[in-house]
Motif scaffolding. Structure first.
Motif, mmCIF file in Angstrom:
data_model
loop_
_atom_site.group_PDB
_atom_site.id
_atom_site.type_symbol
_atom_site.label_atom_id
_atom_site.label_comp_id
_atom_site.label_asym_id
_atom_site.label_seq_id
_atom_site.Cartn_x
_atom_site.Cartn_y
_atom_site.Cartn_z
ATOM 1 N N TRP A 214 37.029 -89.372 49.061
ATOM 2 C CA TRP A 214 35.820 -88.652 48.614
ATOM 3 C C TRP A 214 34.681 -88.878 49.602
ATOM 4 O O TRP A 214 33.948 -87.950 49.955
ATOM 5 C CB TRP A 214 35.437 -89.153 47.220
ATOM 6 C CG TRP A 214 34.158 -88.591 46.673
ATOM 7 C CD1 TRP A 214 33.982 -87.405 46.039
ATOM 8 C CD2 TRP A 214 32.853 -89.216 46.725
ATOM 9 N NE1 TRP A 214 32.666 -87.230 45.679
ATOM 10 C CE2 TRP A 214 31.948 -88.330 46.085
ATOM 11 C CE3 TRP A 214 32.376 -90.415 47.227
ATOM 12 C CZ2 TRP A 214 30.601 -88.629 45.945
ATOM 13 C CZ3 TRP A 214 31.025 -90.719 47.097
ATOM 14 C CH2 TRP A 214 30.158 -89.822 46.463
ATOM 15 N N ARG A 215 34.512 -90.130 50.078
ATOM 16 C CA ARG A 215 33.421 -90.448 51.002
ATOM 17 C C ARG A 215 33.557 -89.676 52.319
ATOM 18 O O ARG A 215 32.560 -89.223 52.902
ATOM 19 C CB ARG A 215 33.380 -91.950 51.282
ATOM 20 C CG ARG A 215 32.173 -92.384 52.093
ATOM 21 C CD ARG A 215 32.204 -93.853 52.416
ATOM 22 N NE ARG A 215 33.190 -94.185 53.450
ATOM 23 C CZ ARG A 215 33.333 -95.405 53.976
ATOM 24 N NH1 ARG A 215 32.551 -96.400 53.547
ATOM 25 N NH2 ARG A 215 34.241 -95.633 54.907
ATOM 26 N N ALA A 216 34.811 -89.532 52.785
ATOM 27 C CA ALA A 216 35.030 -88.807 54.040
ATOM 28 C C ALA A 216 34.550 -87.364 53.915
ATOM 29 O O ALA A 216 33.956 -86.804 54.845
ATOM 30 C CB ALA A 216 36.507 -88.852 54.424
ATOM 31 N N ARG A 217 34.779 -86.740 52.749
ATOM 32 C CA ARG A 217 34.326 -85.356 52.549
ATOM 33 C C ARG A 217 32.800 -85.290 52.429
ATOM 34 O O ARG A 217 32.166 -84.362 52.930
ATOM 35 C CB ARG A 217 34.999 -84.766 51.312
ATOM 36 C CG ARG A 217 36.496 -84.574 51.460
ATOM 37 C CD ARG A 217 37.032 -83.588 50.423
ATOM 38 N NE ARG A 217 36.793 -84.079 49.062
ATOM 39 C CZ ARG A 217 37.689 -84.746 48.346
ATOM 40 N NH1 ARG A 217 38.881 -85.027 48.871
ATOM 41 N NH2 ARG A 217 37.418 -85.142 47.128
ATOM 42 N N VAL A 218 32.229 -86.287 51.747
ATOM 43 C CA VAL A 218 30.770 -86.313 51.590
ATOM 44 C C VAL A 218 30.088 -86.403 52.950
ATOM 45 O O VAL A 218 29.075 -85.736 53.203
ATOM 46 C CB VAL A 218 30.356 -87.494 50.684
ATOM 47 C CG1 VAL A 218 28.842 -87.734 50.764
ATOM 48 C CG2 VAL A 218 30.765 -87.221 49.245
ATOM 49 N N ARG A 219 30.640 -87.205 53.833
ATOM 50 C CA ARG A 219 30.039 -87.348 55.163
ATOM 51 C C ARG A 219 30.107 -86.049 55.966
ATOM 52 O O ARG A 219 29.371 -85.879 56.937
ATOM 53 C CB ARG A 219 30.736 -88.477 55.921
ATOM 54 C CG ARG A 219 30.385 -89.865 55.371
ATOM 55 C CD ARG A 219 31.098 -90.962 56.141
ATOM 56 N NE ARG A 219 30.635 -92.285 55.725
ATOM 57 C CZ ARG A 219 31.102 -93.437 56.222
ATOM 58 N NH1 ARG A 219 32.039 -93.412 57.168
ATOM 59 N NH2 ARG A 219 30.635 -94.591 55.786
ATOM 60 N N LYS A 220 30.978 -85.143 55.535
ATOM 61 C CA LYS A 220 31.068 -83.835 56.182
ATOM 62 C C LYS A 220 30.273 -82.777 55.415
ATOM 63 O O LYS A 220 30.333 -81.589 55.742
ATOM 64 C CB LYS A 220 32.530 -83.413 56.291
ATOM 65 C CG LYS A 220 33.355 -84.333 57.182
ATOM 66 C CD LYS A 220 34.827 -83.945 57.161
ATOM 67 C CE LYS A 220 35.665 -84.908 58.001
ATOM 68 N NZ LYS A 220 37.120 -84.569 57.946
ATOM 69 N N GLY A 221 29.546 -83.220 54.381
ATOM 70 C CA GLY A 221 28.712 -82.301 53.614
ATOM 71 C C GLY A 221 29.412 -81.629 52.462
ATOM 72 O O GLY A 221 28.875 -80.687 51.867
#
Length: 622
Positions: A214-221
């Motif tokens: 989830w964090r990886a996607r958040v860092r991509k917006g």
């Protein structure tokens, strides 16, 4: 009591616990990290009135001198020890004081150990004890993933089992977070998870991989739903500088999170309050520009600070700013006064003028009025990120930070203190007495709104208001008087023409000889003589009635003047206007004022007028 329990849950996620079935009316609130009691709540019936009595013991430490004077604070009712304080809930209980005591109870319990509650399930039991449950060989638990990435295995080995304190929990989180700063995964997880002060150590392998995915996607917006407890984990990373390049970058990512996760409706809106608090604390502790920090501060706090700054330096403030500041500190009552909404801003102008006069001249126990109302700035301990998982490897360096004119922060030896005006020391009754008396007299003067009750305790403010109203009457009188512009160069020409005409009409007999030719020098000599005659002239042209009224007013006061007016069958206002018109050329101002029935004399002009009529100070004139 309901306000306290709501406050505890909203700020610290602490819920009231009813632990004893056989003891009705008793409940506790425990520290979220240690599990130790910090408040005992007591509800019971009064044996006579049968009304419910609400009491509370709070483990906040010893009271400060100002707190000891509060009647609703006492020795504890049930608990023992000098760290416990009793609170009686009633009409006179001040919520802000009780909330402050509860804050102290939470903060003082952070460095202690915590109670471990075990679950019957071995995996859950291990997690509660501090070890993430890894599946045994050949074992497949629900939601568990048998393949554990090497990076996660190495992270788990970084966890140190020492004293089990909350500080140690924060330190472990920081170490593991920095280690996993750039890690990404691709193993989504969905489910229910709820825990306060979540760290990596609280998650099983499936949840850990799901979080990092989830964090990886958040860092991509790209934001997607996830339990709030795991979303908090991401915010904890940001305030600890995990996954950020700079303080500005961290704050930007917090703003992006608020927009993409909370504002979009995906996340829990209850997170907003904590997020804004941490954004503000982050901006201050990282020394970011004050104008940026103020964007995240509580708007009510900033508004109050600005209002206090205006009232403290009212000499340099506009009428509108002073009135707005008075409203900000008085609530809605003053803003809704009919006297404040008068046309042309007259009411606001008078409120501002009264405040300036009182602030400059009035003293209460030797203190200026502002200090008497709002006290002085006080230095209090400040605990940034106290309700978050936060760790610093080294104490914060010494720092000074000015947020605004009424609030600043100082760090010494790693400990922060906040300098502010504390509303615990506000004398709202004194402040309100000035506004109420001003409002009462303005309504009476302008004949607007319902009349307010006169309070003898507010009589001290009346002279200031009356003085400002007298100036307002003078202002209105000047505004109503017609403006006449005299071209003195034209008068000189008229005088010269008149002299020429007069000389041409006189015979030799009238002038005892031939008429002297008119010259510029002679015309100027004539003009100066005429001017001298005017300046040395007698008293203004008052008829006997107006003359007697004026002298009676000067020497005998309003009562004597009233008798003279009555004997002359005149109206007081007519007499005042006639006297003022006759004296205006000599005085240049109104010498007599009328409130409708009674005349009063402007004492500044007594000497001048008595000299005009051949009298001395205190004499009756001729």
């Amino acid at each position: 009591m309901s306000e306290l329990t709501a406050y505890a849950e909203e700020k610290f996620h602490i819920r009231e616990q009813r632990k004893w079935v056989g003891f009705h009316g008793f409940s506790v609130m425990a520290h979220p990290a240690t599990g130790r009691w910090i408040a005992l709540l007591i509800r019971r019936r009064d044996p006579v009135s049968r009304a419910e009595v609400q009491l509370c013991d709070i483990k906040c430490g010893r009271l400060e001198p100002a707190e000891k004077a509060e009647p609703f604070l006492s020795r504890p009712f049930r608990m023992e020890g000098d760290r416990w304080v009793g609170v009686s809930f009633g009409e006179n209980t001040k919520p802000e004081v009780v909330f402050r005591l509860f804050d102290r109870a939470v903060y003082s319990g952070e460095k202690r150990g915590y109670t471990i509650v075990l679950d019957a399930t071995p995996a859950v039991q291990a997690a509660e004890l501090g070890a993430v449950a890894l599946p045994a060989a050949g074992e497949r638990g629900a939601g568990e993933i048998p393949d554990v990435p090497q990076k996660i295995r190495e992270m788990l080995r970084l966890y140190e089992y020492t004293d089990g304190s909350f500080a140690q929990k924060c330190r472990n989180f920081y170490r593991q977070g920095k280690f996993m700063e750039d890690y990404e995964d691709d193993a989504p997880w969905s489910g229910v998870f709820r825990r306060y002060f979540t760290t990596y150590h609280d998650l099983n392998i499936g949840q850990l991989r799901g979080y990092f995915t989830w964090r990886a996607r958040v860092r991509k917006g790209v934001f997607s739903p996830i339990p709030a407890s795991l979303a908090y984990l991401y915010v904890y990373e940001l305030i600890n500088g995990i996954g950020t390049d700079s303080p500005e970058d961290a704050l930007k990512k917090m703003r992006d999170f608020e927009t993409g996760f909370i504002d979009s409706g995906i996340g829990d809106p209850g997170m907003r309050g904590n997020l804004r608090r941490w954004e503000f604390e982050y901006a201050v502790t990282r020394g970011l520009p004050p104008e940026l920090a103020r964007q995240y501060a509580d708007p009510a706090v900033i508004k109050r600070d600005e209002a206090l700054a205006v009232l403290k330096n009212s000499k340099d403030a506009s009428d509108e700013d002073i009135f707005s500041a008075l409203c900000a500190l008085d609530g809605k009552r003053l803003a809704h006064s009919p006297a404040a909404s008068l046309r042309g801003g007259r009411g606001k102008r008078i409120f501002a003028a009264v405040w300036r006069a009182v602030a400059e001249e009035h003293r209460v126990s030797g203190n200026k009025f502002f200090t008497a109302c709002f006290g002085r700035r006080r230095l209090c301990r400040w605990y940034p990120f106290a309700n978050a998982v936060y760790w610093q490897e080294k104490p914060h360096p010494d720092a000074d930070y000015e947020l605004d004119a009424g609030r600043s922060y100082r760090c010494r030896g790693g400990e922060w203190r906040e300098s502010r005006y504390d509303d615990l020391f506000f004398d709202r009754k004194l402040f309100r007495s000035l506004l109420h008396e001003t409002d009462r007299l303005l309504r009476k003067y302008f004949k607007t709104g319902a009349a307010l009750r006169e309070d003898p305790d507010e009589a001290w403010a009346s002279p200031f208001v009356e003085r400002v109203l007298a100036e307002e009457r003078r202002r209105e009188s000047e505004a109503a008087r017609p403006k006449v512009t005299i071209d003195f160069s034209g008068l000189d020409r008229i005088r010269r023409d008149a002299l020429v005409t007069m000389d041409s009409l006189l015979t030799e007999e009238d002038t005892d000889g031939p008429a002297a030719p008119e010259t510029p020098a002679r015309a100027e000599e004539t003009r100066q003589a005429a001017t001298a005659d005017e300046e040395a002239g007698g008293p203004p042209a008052l008829d006997e009635t107006l003359r007697r009224i004026l002298l009676d007013l000067i020497n005998g006061g309003p009562k004597a003047a009233g008798a003279a007016i009555k004997a002359s069958h005149m109206m007081p206002s007519v007499a005042a206007d006639a006297v003022n018109e006759a004296l205006f050329d000599a005085i240049g101002d109104n010498a007599v004022e009328c409130d409708g029935e009674t005349l009063s004399f402007v004492e500044d002009y007594r000497e001048d007028i008595l000299k005009m009529f051949g009298g001395g100070a205190g004499g009756r004139g001729q």
